[in-house]
Design a protein around this motif. Structure first.
Motif, PDB file in Angstrom:
ATOM      1  N   LEU A 234      23.126 -26.282  14.141  1.00 40.83           N
ATOM      2  CA  LEU A 234      21.997 -25.417  14.445  1.00 40.83           C
ATOM      3  C   LEU A 234      20.864 -25.626  13.441  1.00 40.83           C
ATOM      4  O   LEU A 234      21.104 -25.710  12.235  1.00 40.83           O
ATOM      5  CB  LEU A 234      22.450 -23.949  14.417  1.00 40.83           C
ATOM      6  CG  LEU A 234      23.566 -23.581  15.409  1.00 40.83           C
ATOM      7  CD1 LEU A 234      23.914 -22.105  15.280  1.00 40.83           C
ATOM      8  CD2 LEU A 234      23.150 -23.906  16.841  1.00 40.83           C
ATOM      9  N   PRO A 235      19.624 -25.710  13.914  1.00 42.92           N
ATOM     10  CA  PRO A 235      18.489 -25.918  13.003  1.00 42.92           C
ATOM     11  C   PRO A 235      18.127 -24.631  12.275  1.00 42.92           C
ATOM     12  O   PRO A 235      18.369 -23.528  12.762  1.00 42.92           O
ATOM     13  CB  PRO A 235      17.369 -26.355  13.949  1.00 42.92           C
ATOM     14  CG  PRO A 235      17.698 -25.667  15.242  1.00 42.92           C
ATOM     15  CD  PRO A 235      19.203 -25.645  15.327  1.00 42.92           C
ATOM     16  N   GLY A 236      17.538 -24.775  11.092  1.00 43.76           N
ATOM     17  CA  GLY A 236      17.051 -23.628  10.352  1.00 43.76           C
ATOM     18  C   GLY A 236      15.719 -23.148  10.893  1.00 43.76           C
ATOM     19  O   GLY A 236      15.024 -23.853  11.624  1.00 43.76           O
ATOM     20  N   GLU A 237      15.351 -21.943  10.511  1.00 46.62           N
ATOM     21  CA  GLU A 237      14.108 -21.364  11.010  1.00 46.62           C
ATOM     22  C   GLU A 237      12.885 -22.155  10.542  1.00 46.62           C
ATOM     23  O   GLU A 237      11.890 -22.249  11.272  1.00 46.62           O
ATOM     24  CB  GLU A 237      13.999 -19.909  10.555  1.00 46.62           C
ATOM     25  CG  GLU A 237      12.862 -19.139  11.214  1.00 46.62           C
ATOM     26  CD  GLU A 237      12.959 -19.100  12.740  1.00 46.62           C
ATOM     27  OE1 GLU A 237      11.900 -19.158  13.385  1.00 46.62           O
ATOM     28  OE2 GLU A 237      14.096 -19.030  13.264  1.00 46.62           O
ATOM     29  N   ASP A 238      12.958 -22.738   9.347  1.00 43.75           N
ATOM     30  CA  ASP A 238      11.822 -23.519   8.847  1.00 43.75           C
ATOM     31  C   ASP A 238      11.550 -24.722   9.747  1.00 43.75           C
ATOM     32  O   ASP A 238      10.390 -25.029  10.060  1.00 43.75           O
ATOM     33  CB  ASP A 238      12.086 -23.995   7.419  1.00 43.75           C
ATOM     34  CG  ASP A 238      12.061 -22.859   6.414  1.00 43.75           C
ATOM     35  OD1 ASP A 238      11.553 -21.778   6.767  1.00 43.75           O
ATOM     36  OD2 ASP A 238      12.562 -23.054   5.288  1.00 43.75           O
ATOM     37  N   LEU A 239      12.611 -25.407  10.158  1.00 42.32           N
ATOM     38  CA  LEU A 239      12.439 -26.557  11.044  1.00 42.32           C
ATOM     39  C   LEU A 239      11.917 -26.120  12.404  1.00 42.32           C
ATOM     40  O   LEU A 239      11.033 -26.773  12.988  1.00 42.32           O
ATOM     41  CB  LEU A 239      13.758 -27.308  11.202  1.00 42.32           C
ATOM     42  CG  LEU A 239      13.752 -28.506  12.155  1.00 42.32           C
ATOM     43  CD1 LEU A 239      12.728 -29.549  11.721  1.00 42.32           C
ATOM     44  CD2 LEU A 239      15.139 -29.136  12.255  1.00 42.32           C
ATOM     45  N   LEU A 240      12.434 -25.022  12.939  1.00 44.73           N
ATOM     46  CA  LEU A 240      11.960 -24.520  14.232  1.00 44.73           C
ATOM     47  C   LEU A 240      10.469 -24.210  14.175  1.00 44.73           C
ATOM     48  O   LEU A 240       9.712 -24.553  15.093  1.00 44.73           O
ATOM     49  CB  LEU A 240      12.749 -23.272  14.635  1.00 44.73           C
ATOM     50  CG  LEU A 240      14.220 -23.485  15.003  1.00 44.73           C
ATOM     51  CD1 LEU A 240      14.913 -22.150  15.206  1.00 44.73           C
ATOM     52  CD2 LEU A 240      14.346 -24.330  16.271  1.00 44.73           C
ATOM     53  N   GLU A 241      10.023 -23.576  13.096  1.00 45.83           N
ATOM     54  CA  GLU A 241       8.608 -23.247  12.956  1.00 45.83           C
ATOM     55  C   GLU A 241       7.754 -24.508  12.851  1.00 45.83           C
ATOM     56  O   GLU A 241       6.648 -24.574  13.389  1.00 45.83           O
ATOM     57  CB  GLU A 241       8.404 -22.367  11.722  1.00 45.83           C
ATOM     58  CG  GLU A 241       8.807 -20.918  11.927  1.00 45.83           C
ATOM     59  CD  GLU A 241       7.968 -20.227  13.005  1.00 45.83           C
ATOM     60  OE1 GLU A 241       6.799 -20.640  13.211  1.00 45.83           O
ATOM     61  OE2 GLU A 241       8.477 -19.301  13.666  1.00 45.83           O
ATOM     62  N   VAL A 243       8.377 -27.481  14.155  1.00 44.86           N
ATOM     63  CA  VAL A 243       8.271 -28.116  15.473  1.00 44.86           C
ATOM     64  C   VAL A 243       7.392 -27.281  16.398  1.00 44.86           C
ATOM     65  O   VAL A 243       6.622 -27.820  17.207  1.00 44.86           O
ATOM     66  CB  VAL A 243       9.669 -28.332  16.077  1.00 44.86           C
ATOM     67  CG1 VAL A 243       9.564 -29.010  17.442  1.00 44.86           C
ATOM     68  CG2 VAL A 243      10.537 -29.185  15.154  1.00 44.86           C
ATOM     69  N   ARG A 244       7.490 -25.954  16.286  1.00 45.14           N
ATOM     70  CA  ARG A 244       6.619 -25.093  17.101  1.00 45.14           C
ATOM     71  C   ARG A 244       5.151 -25.373  16.796  1.00 45.14           C
ATOM     72  O   ARG A 244       4.327 -25.502  17.711  1.00 45.14           O
ATOM     73  CB  ARG A 244       6.935 -23.622  16.818  1.00 45.14           C
ATOM     74  CG  ARG A 244       8.247 -23.136  17.401  1.00 45.14           C
ATOM     75  CD  ARG A 244       8.459 -21.668  17.118  1.00 45.14           C
ATOM     76  NE  ARG A 244       9.812 -21.252  17.472  1.00 45.14           N
ATOM     77  CZ  ARG A 244      10.651 -20.653  16.639  1.00 45.14           C
ATOM     78  NH1 ARG A 244      10.275 -20.391  15.392  1.00 45.14           N
ATOM     79  NH2 ARG A 244      11.866 -20.322  17.039  1.00 45.14           N
ATOM     80  N   ALA A 245       4.823 -25.470  15.502  1.00 48.25           N
ATOM     81  CA  ALA A 245       3.438 -25.737  15.123  1.00 48.25           C
ATOM     82  C   ALA A 245       2.983 -27.099  15.649  1.00 48.25           C
ATOM     83  O   ALA A 245       1.830 -27.257  16.076  1.00 48.25           O
ATOM     84  CB  ALA A 245       3.308 -25.673  13.601  1.00 48.25           C
ATOM     85  N   TYR A 246       3.881 -28.063  15.636  1.00 46.14           N
ATOM     86  CA  TYR A 246       3.564 -29.406  16.137  1.00 46.14           C
ATOM     87  C   TYR A 246       3.162 -29.347  17.613  1.00 46.14           C
ATOM     88  O   TYR A 246       2.155 -29.937  18.021  1.00 46.14           O
ATOM     89  CB  TYR A 246       4.784 -30.300  15.936  1.00 46.14           C
ATOM     90  CG  TYR A 246       4.676 -31.675  16.559  1.00 46.14           C
ATOM     91  CD1 TYR A 246       4.112 -32.737  15.859  1.00 46.14           C
ATOM     92  CD2 TYR A 246       5.164 -31.923  17.844  1.00 46.14           C
ATOM     93  CE1 TYR A 246       4.022 -34.005  16.422  1.00 46.14           C
ATOM     94  CE2 TYR A 246       5.077 -33.181  18.414  1.00 46.14           C
ATOM     95  CZ  TYR A 246       4.504 -34.209  17.694  1.00 46.14           C
ATOM     96  OH  TYR A 246       4.420 -35.457  18.269  1.00 46.14           O
TER      97      TYR A 246
END
Length: 351
Positions: A234-241, A243-246
């Motif tokens: 499972l990815p961490g929240e930092d990585l999710l954010e 990719v979301r910004a990307y």
């Protein structure tokens, strides 16, 4: 491509045709022609090499990397396995016991791991869990649970160590063939800024992302869900954010893009094994357990758990002479957004 000897013979034949004189191999001119044939052959070799590097289907090394960069793809570097090491005290202490960062622990096969941060066994407690990483990159660091049991230099007061869970995420650098497959995939599925290939290739451009699934219209018209996983799961929240910004900068107009972690799907595995000739039952059990545990990582996003595939992975262990998968009793079919997670593995002797 003509070989050097073939070129040399052609030169001798052409000389004889033009002069009417056969040249002997001992003459000065024959030696000179042989040297010329060698240079011409070198040009053939160079020309062939240049031709191969011009196309991603045959390019190698740094030249393949340059083809990949033109497609927005980069070669994945080698990664070290990560996990948790649990340190134990023989008796509770009145003050905290420090476990310094960089404490090295090992398996019986001398695969080394080091802690990533300072940790303290609290006063009155007997154990503490510390994040750790394999010292060397590669899949060799993907070891099973309860295998990291030795300390190179035990911290003061610490009696033993172990890893409660398997170490995962270790991988070798991407090979030419693996990178070539990803590059050619960008030609087969051309991203156009709106299709699934655009979102999938954008997510996979992040080094930490091991797999990605795209779910168009999952929440209705004008919505796209991008599900990502890392090698550890499972990815961490930092990585999710990140990719979301990307995607917020690159998404289609009026399209709602959400980047999510996968839905875990727990799978319990049970296998029966018989040792191969020259190996003990304990070696067969340990090898089978490690093979199963290391298989369940983040790269298996959306991939069903097939009994035949499980059996083949266990059977490929050198110490295993025969095996039978008893659980799950049927293939576990997964949805694209699901990630198989190993809830437990049991290895027994084959009757």
């Amino acid at each position: 491509m003509k070989e050097m000897e073939e070129l040399y013979r052609e030169m001798l034949a052409e000389f004889q045709r033009l002069t009417g004189t056969a040249m002997t191999g001992e003459s000065d001119l024959a030696v000179r022609l042989y040297a010329v044939a060698a240079q011409v052959h070198a040009l053939y070799v160079q020309s062939d090499w240049v031709t191969r590097q011009c196309f991603p289907q045959t390019a190698t090394g740094e030249w393949l990397d340059q083809h990949a960069q033109l497609r927005g793809v980069e070669r994945r570097e080698a990664a070290a396995a990560e996990g948790i090491i649990r340190f134990f005290l023989a008796a509770a202490a009145e003050t905290g016991v420090l476990i310094p960062a960089g404490t090295v622990c090992m398996t019986a096969g001398l695969i080394r791991f080091e802690t990533l941060e300072d940790a303290t066994v609290p006063a009155g407690s007997l154990q503490v869990d510390v994040p750790a990483r394999a010292v060397e990159t590669g899949s060799g660091g993907n070891v099973g649970a309860e295998t990291v049991t030795m300390m190179a230099l035990p911290p003061v007061g610490v009696s033993r160590c172990s890893n409660p869970q398997t170490f995962t995420g270790g991988s070798a650098a991407e090979t030419d063939e693996e990178l070539r497959a990803r590059v050619l995939e960008t030609f087969r599925r051309m991203p156009n800024g709106a299709n699934a290939a655009f979102y999938e290739q954008g997510a996979m451009s992040f080094e930490e992302v091991a797999a990605a699934a795209v779910l168009p219209r999952s929440r209705g018209v004008g919505t796209v869900d991008v599900v990502i996983s890392t090698r550890q799961g499972l990815p961490g929240e930092d990585l999710l954010e990140e990719v979301r910004a990307y995607f917020q900068l690159r998404r289609e107009i009026a399209v709602d893009v959400q980047v999510k972690a996968p839905t875990p799907r727990e799978v319990a595995v049970s296998v029966q094994v018989a040792p191969a000739q020259g190996y003990s039952m304990e070696e067969a059990k340990a090898g089978a357990k490690t093979a199963v545990e290391s298989w369940f990582d983040g790269t298996r996003l959306g991939q069903s758990v097939l009994r035949a595939e499980l059996s083949g992975r266990v059977f490929s262990v050198p110490a295993v002479g025969n095996c039978t998968v008893t659980a799950p009793q049927a293939d576990v079919v997964l949805q694209p957004q699901e990630l198989p997670r190993l809830s437990g593995v049991t290895v027994e002797e084959m009757p």
